[in-house]
Scaffold this active site. Sequence first.
Site, short mmCIF file in Angstrom:
data_model
loop_
_atom_site.label_atom_id
_atom_site.label_comp_id
_atom_site.label_asym_id
_atom_site.label_seq_id
_atom_site.Cartn_x
_atom_site.Cartn_y
_atom_site.Cartn_z
CG ASN A 168 -2.20 -0.78 0.96
OD1 ASN A 168 -3.04 -0.37 0.16
ND2 ASN A 168 -2.31 -1.94 1.60
CB ILE A 175 -2.84 -0.16 19.25
CG1 ILE A 175 -3.44 -1.34 18.48
CG2 ILE A 175 -3.93 0.79 19.74
CD1 ILE A 175 -4.38 -2.20 19.27
CG HIS A 196 -9.64 -3.39 8.78
ND1 HIS A 196 -8.71 -3.87 9.68
CD2 HIS A 196 -10.67 -4.28 8.80
CE1 HIS A 196 -9.18 -4.99 10.21
NE2 HIS A 196 -10.37 -5.25 9.70
CG ASP A 217 -9.50 -2.12 12.76
OD1 ASP A 217 -8.61 -1.34 12.36
OD2 ASP A 217 -9.29 -3.32 12.99
C1 GRF Z 1 -3.28 -4.75 4.14
O1 GRF Z 1 -4.13 -5.83 3.85
C2 GRF Z 1 -3.98 -3.76 5.04
O2 GRF Z 1 -5.34 -3.66 4.78
C3 GRF Z 1 -3.75 -4.34 6.39
O3 GRF Z 1 -2.44 -4.86 6.34
C4 GRF Z 1 -2.11 -5.20 5.00
C5 GRF Z 1 -0.85 -4.47 4.67
O4 GRF Z 1 -0.33 -4.82 3.41
N1 GRF Z 1 -3.98 -3.36 7.42
P1 GRF Z 1 0.89 -4.04 2.79
O5 GRF Z 1 2.01 -4.03 3.83
O6 GRF Z 1 0.44 -2.66 2.44
O7 GRF Z 1 1.27 -4.84 1.58
#
Ligand code: GRF
Length: 189
Positions: A21, A94, A111, A147
């Site tokens: 991400n 957290i 999430h 969340d």
């Molecule tokens: C993602 O699925 C996100 O929604 C969750 O942790 C994962 C992180 O993936 N919170 P990345 O490290 O961004 O590949």
Amino acid sequence: MIKLPGKKIKIAVFISGTGSNLKNLIIFSKRKNYEVKLVISNKRNAKGLIFAKKYKIPTKVYYLKKSSKDEKKILDILLKKKIKLICLAGFMKILSSSFIKKFKGKIVNIHPSLLPKYKGLNTHARVLNNKEKYSGCTVHFVNSKLDSGKIILQKKIKVLKNDTAKTLQKRILKEEHKIYPKALQMIIN
Ligand code: GRF
């Protein structure tokens, strides 16, 4: 979130792992209204740090074991770098409620479930166990409950007959990469 004309909002991305991400947010930032100015990890070997370095984005590692001390250091660097928005992306720590208060309305998270369903960990396995027809992902503001903050954007997908936690995770991650930059675009104007 108010942006000055012609200026991009400075964001910090917090990670703990792979950082897909993060990578995606960096790539989208080239043509969006934000720029990634800092990457913070609570793990020294988080793979995502490699992307950050590749794109010449400063990185910092804080283990956040004695939370308040590290959080103080994080707040200092966020201020110094004029960070206006924190994006959590697979960040497994957290943050304290006092930290969250200081950045009220300026921390977002992604999430891998259709919140408010399946907060917390192991979402895909739980979705499959419960034989859900749909799952998805959510970008939301962070408040002091896990969340639970206001939802910004969600994407729903069908759970397929032969899905395993792994295949579901993979398909949802693809959707995460679409909605996270979109959600940022929505809240920055
Ligand atoms: C993602 O699925 C996100 O929604 C969750 O942790 C994962 C992180 O993936 N919170 P990345 O490290 O961004 O590949």
